[in-house]
Scaffold this active site. Sequence first.
Site, PDB file in Angstrom:
ATOM      1  N   SER A  80       2.117  -4.292   1.990  1.00  0.00           N
ATOM      2  CA  SER A  80       3.519  -4.410   1.575  1.00  0.00           C
ATOM      3  C   SER A  80       4.341  -3.202   2.035  1.00  0.00           C
ATOM      4  O   SER A  80       3.792  -2.151   2.407  1.00  0.00           O
ATOM      5  CB  SER A  80       3.592  -4.510   0.061  1.00  0.00           C
TER       6      SER A  80
ATOM      7  N   CYS B 248       1.657 -13.043   6.717  1.00  0.00           N
ATOM      8  CA  CYS B 248       2.770 -12.157   7.085  1.00  0.00           C
ATOM      9  C   CYS B 248       3.600 -12.782   8.192  1.00  0.00           C
ATOM     10  O   CYS B 248       4.732 -12.397   8.423  1.00  0.00           O
ATOM     11  CB  CYS B 248       2.251 -10.809   7.536  1.00  0.00           C
TER      12      CYS B 248
ATOM     13  N   PHE C 118      -4.584  -8.240   0.802  1.00  0.00           N
ATOM     14  CA  PHE C 118      -5.420  -9.332   0.282  1.00  0.00           C
ATOM     15  C   PHE C 118      -5.348 -10.588   1.133  1.00  0.00           C
ATOM     16  O   PHE C 118      -6.207 -11.463   1.022  1.00  0.00           O
ATOM     17  CB  PHE C 118      -4.991  -9.670  -1.161  1.00  0.00           C
TER      18      PHE C 118
HETATM   19  P1  NAD Z   1      -0.238  -4.325  -0.929  1.00  0.00           P
HETATM   20  O1  NAD Z   1       0.632  -3.337  -0.277  1.00  0.00           O
HETATM   21  O2  NAD Z   1      -0.032  -4.619  -2.361  1.00  0.00           O
HETATM   22  O3  NAD Z   1      -1.758  -3.840  -0.785  1.00  0.00           O
HETATM   23  C1  NAD Z   1      -2.254  -3.372   0.468  1.00  0.00           C
HETATM   24  C2  NAD Z   1      -3.182  -2.194   0.218  1.00  0.00           C
HETATM   25  O4  NAD Z   1      -2.424  -1.090  -0.288  1.00  0.00           O
HETATM   26  C3  NAD Z   1      -4.261  -2.498  -0.784  1.00  0.00           C
HETATM   27  O5  NAD Z   1      -5.474  -1.990  -0.294  1.00  0.00           O
HETATM   28  C4  NAD Z   1      -3.795  -1.816  -2.071  1.00  0.00           C
HETATM   29  O6  NAD Z   1      -4.861  -1.310  -2.828  1.00  0.00           O
HETATM   30  C5  NAD Z   1      -2.912  -0.686  -1.568  1.00  0.00           C
HETATM   31  N1  NAD Z   1      -1.721  -0.479  -2.415  1.00  0.00           N
HETATM   32  C6  NAD Z   1      -1.011  -1.417  -3.075  1.00  0.00           C
HETATM   33  N2  NAD Z   1       0.064  -0.870  -3.668  1.00  0.00           N
HETATM   34  C7  NAD Z   1       0.043   0.433  -3.385  1.00  0.00           C
HETATM   35  C8  NAD Z   1       0.903   1.529  -3.693  1.00  0.00           C
HETATM   36  N3  NAD Z   1       2.004   1.357  -4.436  1.00  0.00           N
HETATM   37  N4  NAD Z   1       0.584   2.739  -3.220  1.00  0.00           N
HETATM   38  C9  NAD Z   1      -0.509   2.909  -2.481  1.00  0.00           C
HETATM   39  N5  NAD Z   1      -1.364   1.908  -2.145  1.00  0.00           N
HETATM   40  C10 NAD Z   1      -1.096   0.693  -2.584  1.00  0.00           C
HETATM   41  O7  NAD Z   1      -0.178  -5.656  -0.058  1.00  0.00           O
HETATM   42  P2  NAD Z   1      -0.846  -7.055  -0.405  1.00  0.00           P
HETATM   43  O8  NAD Z   1      -0.094  -7.671  -1.523  1.00  0.00           O
HETATM   44  O9  NAD Z   1      -2.320  -6.911  -0.516  1.00  0.00           O
HETATM   45  O10 NAD Z   1      -0.573  -7.852   0.956  1.00  0.00           O
HETATM   46  C11 NAD Z   1       0.591  -8.613   1.172  1.00  0.00           C
HETATM   47  C12 NAD Z   1       1.606  -7.853   1.983  1.00  0.00           C
HETATM   48  O11 NAD Z   1       1.040  -7.461   3.210  1.00  0.00           O
HETATM   49  C13 NAD Z   1       2.830  -8.684   2.337  1.00  0.00           C
HETATM   50  O12 NAD Z   1       3.968  -7.894   2.225  1.00  0.00           O
HETATM   51  C14 NAD Z   1       2.586  -9.065   3.784  1.00  0.00           C
HETATM   52  O13 NAD Z   1       3.747  -9.341   4.534  1.00  0.00           O
HETATM   53  C15 NAD Z   1       1.905  -7.844   4.275  1.00  0.00           C
HETATM   54  N6  NAD Z   1       1.129  -8.110   5.472  1.00  0.00           N
HETATM   55  C16 NAD Z   1       1.631  -7.655   6.652  1.00  0.00           C
HETATM   56  C17 NAD Z   1       0.935  -7.918   7.819  1.00  0.00           C
HETATM   57  C18 NAD Z   1       1.489  -7.447   9.130  1.00  0.00           C
HETATM   58  O14 NAD Z   1       0.728  -7.413  10.085  1.00  0.00           O
HETATM   59  N7  NAD Z   1       2.753  -7.061   9.204  1.00  0.00           N
HETATM   60  C19 NAD Z   1      -0.273  -8.629   7.787  1.00  0.00           C
HETATM   61  C20 NAD Z   1      -0.755  -9.049   6.556  1.00  0.00           C
HETATM   62  C21 NAD Z   1      -0.042  -8.780   5.399  1.00  0.00           C
END
Ligand code: NAD
Length: 516
Positions: free
Chosen positions: A246, A301, A169
């Site tokens: 995440s 991130c 997100f």
């Molecule tokens: P999230 O993992 O909750 O969601 C990411 C995607 O995965 C979404 O499309 C969601 O629908 C799906 N998802 C969520 N939980 C899931 C599960 N248990 N099983 C399968 N799919 C699932 O992440 P978020 O809250 O949207 O984003 C924030 C996180 O992303 C933070 O941890 C941040 O550090 C990380 N992030 C990392 C980078 C990087 O390049 N390292 C960049 C941006 C964000």
Amino acid sequence: MIRSAFPLSLNLLKRNYSNVAPTTKLFIDGQFLDSQATDWVDLYDPATNNLVTKVPKCTHKEMETAVESSRNAFQSWSKTSVLTRQQLMLKLQAVIRRDIKKLAQNITLEQGKTLADAEGDVMRGLQVVEHSCSAGTLLLGETLQNISKDMDITAYKLPLGVTAGICPFNFPAMIPLWMFPMALIAGNTMVLKPSEKDPGATMLIMELLNEIGCPPGVVNVIHGTHEAVNFICDNKDIRAISFVGSDQAGKYIYSRGAANGKRVQSNMAAKNHAVVLPDANKNATLDQIAGAAFGAAGQRCMALSVAVLVGEAKNWIPDLVEKAKKLKVTAGHEPGADLGPVISKESKQRILQLVESGIKEGAKCPLDGRNIKVEKYPNGNFVGPTILTDVSPSHTCYKEEIFGPVLCVMTADTLEEAIDLINSNPYGNGTAVFTTNGSHARQFVNEIDVGQVGVNVPIPVPLPMFSFTGSRGSFHGDLHFYGKQGLNFYTQTKTVTSLWRKGDAAKTAPSVSMPV
Ligand code: NAD
């Protein structure tokens, strides 16, 4: 432009919808479609908690249709000339640039960040589009003449087929733009799943793809959560998955996708430390740390979520608190906003609990943003800049990614001690050192085990001619996003060994023994 034939099964779904609220549409085969989903995710404006749109959890049939469309489109898209793909990206960069404010407004509405930050979100994605405009150079293979007598070898970079992108997100424009432009220039097609929390920017970008004549099916968009993710991990036609999000989701997708024989690149969580040496330029350094810790409400991130003050720099905490206090917290579209709300009530609750746990476990809180009131927006998910000091590595607030406007402050007596602390942390996304001493900076760069390092640069995100190289616990996979590595992720290599001889030599029967 080549237009793929519209498969019969899609005609049933084809209607003349635009992608406006109250429901978010699917984008399949170049059409914005109403989902037949029975399960929907309500999306609220984080500043007001007013309902903005309902996002479908796609049906299995809709997801199958999306992949079928991408598979069909691959047949023709993979055969287009490199220049055709390059021209598509040139057009895309022009329309994104034209619509940057419109995209930013949507990001602020759905995600909450300030308009300036939202424009930055689009800009960082746009840079990848611009980089992909040099597709001809990026896709150059390798060749060597006379590898043996009259024999040459050429290696081509070829597309994989249907690829998929699963997005978080926090950067609703940048992350999809890290993914599909690089996949497309290599001749792949892509099924994108934006975050269910803010898919609007992706949908606007799909409108732009239609405007510039992108063939239907080259990019399809599905929506959903776990079931959509499982579908992507298991679908036999999807060859590669790009994931950003995440740890929990990233590790799961990496394992499940790889177990199904797919290539997976998985960018995950972070805990990014800033090391402040006493010889740093104090004012500039503290400004940079405040911006990188609290900007975008700490939901980057690459946010600097831990400051390690070394030696005399330990005395700089009051100045840091003063700078953080001055930041204006309000809805992202309000003039002068420095940080907006966090994404959801649940996220706010989690952040508050982590701050609470820090205090219970022994940290001090010289700046507490937990009870902030934002007058015009009493229902928003606001958390004011918060500083925890005396934080130790055993504290929960240090061990977990907070993903909110909370800075943990730690101290170290020496640079070596600070480096040890960071190298002992499981994450390796980013770090920065602030100093005016070249040999200290060099020591830090050489000894730190983190994939992206800033020297007097708080958020060292590489530009797209490089790659985004988070390491250790922040990344699973071999090839990173964008740059040369991104291109390699979306391509497979075919090597061709050719023997051409003239005249009688060509007629000589080859030996049957293994050539040496
Ligand atoms: P999230 O993992 O909750 O969601 C990411 C995607 O995965 C979404 O499309 C969601 O629908 C799906 N998802 C969520 N939980 C899931 C599960 N248990 N099983 C399968 N799919 C699932 O992440 P978020 O809250 O949207 O984003 C924030 C996180 O992303 C933070 O941890 C941040 O550090 C990380 N992030 C990392 C980078 C990087 O390049 N390292 C960049 C941006 C964000």
